[in-house]
Structures are given as C-alpha cells and as structure tokens.
Write a protein that holds these residues in place. Sequence first.
Motif, PDB file in Angstrom:
ATOM      1  N   LYS A   6       0.813  -1.226   0.000  1.00 53.55           N
ATOM      2  CA  LYS A   6       0.000   0.000   0.000  1.00 53.55           C
ATOM      3  C   LYS A   6       0.841   1.268   0.000  1.00 53.55           C
ATOM      4  O   LYS A   6       0.333   2.355  -0.278  1.00 53.55           O
ATOM      5  CB  LYS A   6      -0.875   0.052   1.269  1.00 53.55           C
ATOM      6  CG  LYS A   6      -2.067  -0.864   1.260  1.00 53.55           C
ATOM      7  CD  LYS A   6      -3.013  -0.511   2.404  1.00 53.55           C
ATOM      8  CE  LYS A   6      -3.537   0.902   2.363  1.00 53.55           C
ATOM      9  NZ  LYS A   6      -4.948   1.101   2.535  1.00 53.55           N
ATOM     10  N   ARG A  14       1.965   2.264   2.879  1.00 56.08           N
ATOM     11  CA  ARG A  14       1.351   2.839   4.086  1.00 56.08           C
ATOM     12  C   ARG A  14       2.411   3.128   5.138  1.00 56.08           C
ATOM     13  O   ARG A  14       3.351   2.351   5.315  1.00 56.08           O
ATOM     14  CB  ARG A  14       0.339   1.833   4.647  1.00 56.08           C
ATOM     15  CG  ARG A  14      -0.474   2.313   5.863  1.00 56.08           C
ATOM     16  CD  ARG A  14      -1.530   1.263   6.133  1.00 56.08           C
ATOM     17  NE  ARG A  14      -2.312   1.427   7.322  1.00 56.08           N
ATOM     18  CZ  ARG A  14      -3.629   1.631   7.320  1.00 56.08           C
ATOM     19  NH1 ARG A  14      -4.273   1.764   6.188  1.00 56.08           N
ATOM     20  NH2 ARG A  14      -4.298   1.684   8.453  1.00 56.08           N
ATOM     21  N   SER A  39      -7.991  -0.991   4.066  1.00 56.41           N
ATOM     22  CA  SER A  39      -8.728  -0.858   2.817  1.00 56.41           C
ATOM     23  C   SER A  39      -7.787  -1.139   1.637  1.00 56.41           C
ATOM     24  O   SER A  39      -6.596  -0.841   1.699  1.00 56.41           O
ATOM     25  CB  SER A  39      -9.295   0.556   2.695  1.00 56.41           C
ATOM     26  OG  SER A  39      -8.268   1.516   2.833  1.00 56.41           O
ATOM     27  N   ASN A  96      -6.303  -0.237  -1.364  1.00 57.00           N
ATOM     28  CA  ASN A  96      -5.971   0.905  -2.219  1.00 57.00           C
ATOM     29  C   ASN A  96      -4.539   1.302  -1.884  1.00 57.00           C
ATOM     30  O   ASN A  96      -4.057   1.002  -0.793  1.00 57.00           O
ATOM     31  CB  ASN A  96      -6.913   2.088  -1.929  1.00 57.00           C
ATOM     32  CG  ASN A  96      -6.938   2.464  -0.457  1.00 57.00           C
ATOM     33  OD1 ASN A  96      -7.675   1.878   0.344  1.00 57.00           O
ATOM     34  ND2 ASN A  96      -6.107   3.428  -0.089  1.00 57.00           N
ATOM     35  N   SER A 106     -10.605   4.383  -1.442  1.00 60.14           N
ATOM     36  CA  SER A 106     -10.659   2.950  -1.127  1.00 60.14           C
ATOM     37  C   SER A 106     -11.290   2.177  -2.282  1.00 60.14           C
ATOM     38  O   SER A 106     -12.014   2.749  -3.095  1.00 60.14           O
ATOM     39  CB  SER A 106     -11.491   2.730   0.140  1.00 60.14           C
ATOM     40  OG  SER A 106     -10.973   3.503   1.187  1.00 60.14           O
ATOM     41  N   GLU A 142     -15.888   2.909   4.877  1.00 58.24           N
ATOM     42  CA  GLU A 142     -15.291   1.989   5.825  1.00 58.24           C
ATOM     43  C   GLU A 142     -16.037   1.983   7.164  1.00 58.24           C
ATOM     44  O   GLU A 142     -16.893   2.822   7.422  1.00 58.24           O
ATOM     45  CB  GLU A 142     -13.818   2.343   6.076  1.00 58.24           C
ATOM     46  CG  GLU A 142     -12.952   2.360   4.836  1.00 58.24           C
ATOM     47  CD  GLU A 142     -12.969   3.698   4.139  1.00 58.24           C
ATOM     48  OE1 GLU A 142     -13.909   4.481   4.357  1.00 58.24           O
ATOM     49  OE2 GLU A 142     -12.035   3.955   3.367  1.00 58.24           O
ATOM     50  N   HIS A 149      -5.943  11.216   2.574  1.00 56.44           N
ATOM     51  CA  HIS A 149      -6.838  10.085   2.357  1.00 56.44           C
ATOM     52  C   HIS A 149      -7.802  10.327   1.208  1.00 56.44           C
ATOM     53  O   HIS A 149      -8.196  11.465   0.972  1.00 56.44           O
ATOM     54  CB  HIS A 149      -7.704   9.905   3.614  1.00 56.44           C
ATOM     55  CG  HIS A 149      -7.310   8.749   4.446  1.00 56.44           C
ATOM     56  ND1 HIS A 149      -6.440   8.877   5.491  1.00 56.44           N
ATOM     57  CD2 HIS A 149      -7.659   7.445   4.406  1.00 56.44           C
ATOM     58  CE1 HIS A 149      -6.285   7.704   6.066  1.00 56.44           C
ATOM     59  NE2 HIS A 149      -7.012   6.818   5.425  1.00 56.44           N
TER      60      HIS A 149
HETATM   61 MG    MG Z   1      -7.914   3.178   4.165  1.00 57.60          MG
END
Ligand code: MG
Length: 350
Positions: A58, A60, A145, A147, A153, A182, A238
């Motif tokens: 991701k 992330r 999620s 993405n 997402s 979500e 986001h």
């Molecule tokens: Mg997310």
Amino acid sequence: MEFIDLTNIKNVTDYNKLEVAGEIIKKGGLVLFPTETVYGLGANGLDEEAVKKIYKAKGRSSDNPLILHISDIEMLGQIAKDISDIEFKLMNAFWPGPFTIILNKKDIVPSVVSGGLDTVGVRMPDNEIARNLIKFAGVPVAAPSANISGRPSGTNIKDIYQELSDKVDCIIDGGSTKIGVESTVVRVIDGVVHILRPGKITVEQITEVAGTPIVDKHVLGKLDDGTKVMSPGMKYKHYAPKTRCILVYNENYEILKDKIDETIDKYLRDNKKLVLMCLSDNADYFKDKNVTIINMGNSLDEISKNIFTDLRKADSFNADLIIIQGVSTKGLGLAIMNRLLRACNYNIIK
Ligand code: MG
Ligand code: AMP
C-alpha cells in the motif's frame, strides 16, 4: 496468482472455494477480499513478516495501525484483553458489522499491526466471503482498505485491479461492496465512546446502545501540524483523486444550488475543464452546463455505496477541477462528509 470468482454465489458450498485463499493467508501471502464496507488487503495478523507486506504493497506509513478481522467471538479472546461491559455491549449490538473497536492488545499481536501502540482495532465483518475466508485461515486477518495509501478505497475489483493485482497472491471477486464507506472506528475511554472515524454505524445508533458519543474533532476538522491524535490514520492524506477537488455545501438547498452554479461559472470563465459530482436532482438541473456530471444518487446509502468509485471516475476525465456537492452531517452523512472533506483537502465553499 489465484483468482476466485464469487460474484454469483448459488450455494453455501461455493464458499469452499475460499479454502485455497485461507491457505495462502496461513502461509504468509496477501489476499484481496470483499467485506460489506470496502475491499480489504489481508494477511495473517499474527505473522509479522506477512503484515509487513501489506504496508509495502500500500505504501502505508508504519505508524498507521491495521484492523484485525475476526470470524467469531473466540478469536477476540486471543488478541484483546481487559474488555469492559460497555465494550461488550457495543460489540454485541454491532457485530457482525461495519464497526471497529480499539481494545488493549495481547502480546501475541505483533507491534507492526498496532503501529507500535498497545491497542488493537478489531472488527467482525458481516460478509460471508470475509468471514469464511478468516475461518479457513484460522487466524485474525489484518486488513486495511484495498488501495494505494492516500487514494480512494476500493469497492470493486475493477477499480483496484491495476494498482494492486501485481502485489497480491490471491484476488477474491465478490462484486461491488454493499456499504461503500469503511467501518466506524471507536475507542471507549472512561466509559465514554469516542468516534475516531465515522462510518455506517452512526452517532445516533451508538447513542442508543452506550449513550452520547464524542465525535473526535478531527473527524470534520483539519489537523494542525504536530497535533497529537487518538488515531494515527487522522494524520494522513486520504481518499484523494489526483485532480484537485473542491467541496460545496450549504444547509439551505437553494443557496447550495446557487453556490454550485457560481463555482461552475467562475471556473468556466477561466476555461477550466470541470467535473461535477452531485445528487440526482442537481445532475438534472445542471445538465446543460459545460461540465461532466457524475450523479452520486439521491440517498445517503446510495452516495456512500458509490462514493469511492465516483471519485475514481471523476479523476479519469483528467479535468482541472472536480466540484463535489456536500451533504448534511446527520446519520451516515457524517461518514460521507469526512471522506469528501479529506478528498478535497478541506477545501470547502459554504
Ligand atoms: Mg484506508
Ligand atoms: P483502514 O485500514 O484504511 O481501514 O483504516 C483503519 C483506521 O483505523 C486508520 O485510520 C487507523 O489509524 C485506525 N486504527 C487502527 N488501529 C488503531 C488503533 N489501535 N488505535 C487507533 N486507531 C487505529
């Protein structure tokens, strides 16, 4: 890569096709799977190496923790401790469902999952594919999620295939997700529920079960640099399309229409290429304007179901600006406005 098509389930035995996906999770692989909210990018939540792959896929940030998904209440005891009566009451009321609760974690949960915190977010999804997958895996499934971080997402496989298919070991197609935003994320502090991320389970529903919750001020407010937050996810960009977005909202519907009209005209005068995401009646009202219109629907449930696909679609026109109609923050509107404000980087005309 394994592809499991469950878009057309006729029989409970169809879920047995998920056994292979469960094996992939057990062995440390990554699986894209549907839940009732959005698609998840799942791995064995007790396997540090497997969880690291999620962050990598991701892009992330490592301090943004993952939610552990469980198939039954026995799994909860494995991962969380010191659960209070009010926390049990909330889980009883909203599980299985789009509700995540932050609890004190047990040592078995690796700190990569919790982003270094001593708590863990837990959810029991109300989606048969998701719960059967977790059952076959036999472990809590860590799943953010599906993405690339910062992007909208994923709520169907088509939207996310390009960005994630080469990063996973298995894709489960369960069609479009039912809810589209979500889960609601809460934490109980001194007997009071704090909403850290609004979702399908509303303030009103939580009030009935556990008294009036406190909606964290960052749900609708912009975060100043360096502010300490209760949920690391609040810090990050986001849901954003690549195209610049602007949100337009006024509680008076006539004024709102005028504001949208003025905004469109202002940018058209500068020869800007525009996309307008708006509710059905406005899609009709503005149909003769020189803008590409995306009809978001006319109920909060419909808007929520399509919100991420609509943002992705709006992006695909390579416009100069996406103008988005806002909604009231009552009920599911709070979750919708939280997503839209962030997609627009809090750029709002009132
Ligand atoms: Mg997310
Ligand atoms: P996503 O993974 O995209 O569904 O986002 C999960 C959200 O839950 C993020 O905003 C996380 O920061 C938040 N979250 C997960 N675990 C925790 C936790 N232990 N404490 C606070 N927030 C959490």
